[in-house]
Design an enzyme around this catalytic site. Structure first.
Site, mmCIF file in Angstrom:
data_model
loop_
_atom_site.group_PDB
_atom_site.id
_atom_site.type_symbol
_atom_site.label_atom_id
_atom_site.label_comp_id
_atom_site.label_asym_id
_atom_site.label_seq_id
_atom_site.Cartn_x
_atom_site.Cartn_y
_atom_site.Cartn_z
ATOM 1 N N CYS A 111 0.811 -1.220 0.000
ATOM 2 C CA CYS A 111 0.000 0.000 0.000
ATOM 3 C C CYS A 111 0.845 1.271 0.000
ATOM 4 O O CYS A 111 0.329 2.359 -0.243
ATOM 5 C CB CYS A 111 -0.923 0.005 1.211
ATOM 6 S SG CYS A 111 -1.958 -1.445 1.286
ATOM 7 N N HIS A 247 -3.252 6.954 2.763
ATOM 8 C CA HIS A 247 -3.703 5.649 2.267
ATOM 9 C C HIS A 247 -5.050 5.328 2.915
ATOM 10 O O HIS A 247 -5.220 5.452 4.133
ATOM 11 C CB HIS A 247 -2.655 4.592 2.631
ATOM 12 C CG HIS A 247 -3.114 3.197 2.399
ATOM 13 N ND1 HIS A 247 -3.736 2.802 1.241
ATOM 14 C CD2 HIS A 247 -3.053 2.089 3.196
ATOM 15 C CE1 HIS A 247 -4.045 1.527 1.326
ATOM 16 N NE2 HIS A 247 -3.650 1.072 2.495
ATOM 17 N N ASN A 277 -10.141 -0.524 0.463
ATOM 18 C CA ASN A 277 -8.683 -0.403 0.395
ATOM 19 C C ASN A 277 -8.201 -0.988 -0.935
ATOM 20 O O ASN A 277 -8.195 -2.201 -1.111
ATOM 21 C CB ASN A 277 -8.076 -1.152 1.587
ATOM 22 C CG ASN A 277 -6.558 -1.124 1.603
ATOM 23 O OD1 ASN A 277 -5.928 -0.703 0.644
ATOM 24 N ND2 ASN A 277 -5.979 -1.570 2.707
#
Ligand code: ACO
Length: 320
Positions: A111, A247, A277
């Site tokens: 990520c 993020h 996500n």
């Protein structure tokens, strides 16, 4: 010279699965998922591959910039879920957009990948090695998750985002990045090729395994730290930052970061309710949404921060 964003783009697959759809697959419910994560829906690839989505996001960023694809010197695709190891997704993107003069490679830092790619692009530009760099974050997380594991499958979605950077005289860009390999087991996606792990009797599936609470605690501690590190390096105060673009893993993580930094949550935009996500794609998708909604003005100061498997975390401060 620093890299100025002159185009953004994103692509998410049209197929949407909401929390009620997830409840048909695993023992969960809309209320639990919303309350613990802030997620309501996720877009899930059907036919679309990671490099297809990366290419679509890139096309949109290039189109918005008005820059000819032939002028792009470098393409960096941050991904840990490309459908092929090679050719790399960056070469597929090059082909899709016709960036015939660009070099390209993929970058895997889960990520955190997009922010690390953005920082690498800034380094190429400030060193004079490149003038125009395309940075993409693209993921097919739906191929990485165990759809029978309720503790992970509800968290992720698929998609891609891209930014095109062009060298310009302007305000400096401040960056920071860290890794902690000792904490790697907190979040893993194993390669099917690691026969040695099978012998050791460990998990052999390539699915994501996660100690959710350990990752949560790591993010809530390390993201404020790296933001403070960048602010200190730059001499810019937190009050001067217009947006903190983090993020998009979990609303509670973002709220906890804002609280620790004593900064109003309104400066931490979120879109995870819609997309969940998407790993390396969350930051550029959010940048593109905000850009297309006209939320950025010249001179706005932005901080990007990514965190994820590795464990890794990175950030940067730049002016729009
Ligand atoms: N629906 C209903 N119940 C669930 C679900 C679900 N989907 N998932 C877990 N539960 C249950 C658990 O089994 C547990 O039940 P028990 O008390 O009977 O044992 C209970 O809910 C509480 O579980 P916890 O894991 O303690 O829940 P927590 O509040 O920690 O939330 C979560 C879990 C959402 C995963 C949280 O820890 C989190 O968001 N962590 C960060 C994860 C993350 O963002 N990872 C990505 C990082 S970035 C990257 O690089 C991929």
């Amino acid at each position: 010279m620093t890299g100025k964003i002159c185009g953004t783009g994103s692509y998410v697959p049209p197929h949407v699965m909401d929390n009620d759809d997830m409840a048909k697959l695993v023992d969960t419910n809309d209320e639990w998922i919303r309350e613990r994560t802030g997620i309501a829906r996720r877009h899930v690839a059907e036919q679309e591959t990671t490099s297809f989505m990366a290419g679509q996001a890139a096309l949109r960023a290039v189109e918005q910039s008005g820059i000819a694809p032939e002028e792009i010197d470098m393409i960096i695709v941050a991904t840990s879920s490309s459908e092929t190891i090679y050719p790399c997704a960056a070469c597929e993107v090059q082909k899709t957009i016709g960036a015939v003069n660009a070099a390209g490679y993929d970058l895997n830092a889960a990520c955190t990948g997009f922010v690390l790619g953005f920082n690498a692009a800034q380094a190429y530009i400030s060193a004079g090695m490149c003038r125009t760099v395309l940075v993409v974050g693209a993921e097919s997380m739906s191929h990485m998750i165990d759809w029978t594991d309720r503790s992970t499958c509800i968290l992720f979605g698929d998609g891609a985002g891209a930014v095109l950077l062009r060298a310009q005289e302007g305000a400096p860009v401040w960056t920071a990045a860290h890794s902690d390999g000792k904490k790697g087991p907190a979040l893993t996606g194993l390669s099917r090729h690691r026969k040695d792990w099978e012998k050791e009797g460990e998990e052999k599936e390539s699915y994501i395994h996660m100690d959710g609470q350990a990752v949560f605690k790591f993010a809530v501690r390390k993201v404020p730290e790296i933001i403070e590190e960048i602010l200190e390096k730059s001499g810019v105060s937190a009050d001067e930052i217009d947006y903190f673009i983090l993020h998009q893993a979990n609303r509670r993580i973002i709220e906890a970061v804002a609280k620790r930094l004593k900064i109003d949550i309104s400066r931490f935009p979120m879109d995870l309710e819609e997309y969940a996500n998407t790993s390396a794609a969350t930051v550029p998708i959010l940048l593109d949404e905000m850009n297309r909604q006209g939320m950025f003005r010249k001179g706005h100061k932005l901080i990007l921060a990514g965190f994820g498997a590795g464990l890794t975390w990175a950030g940067c401060l730049f002016e729009w």
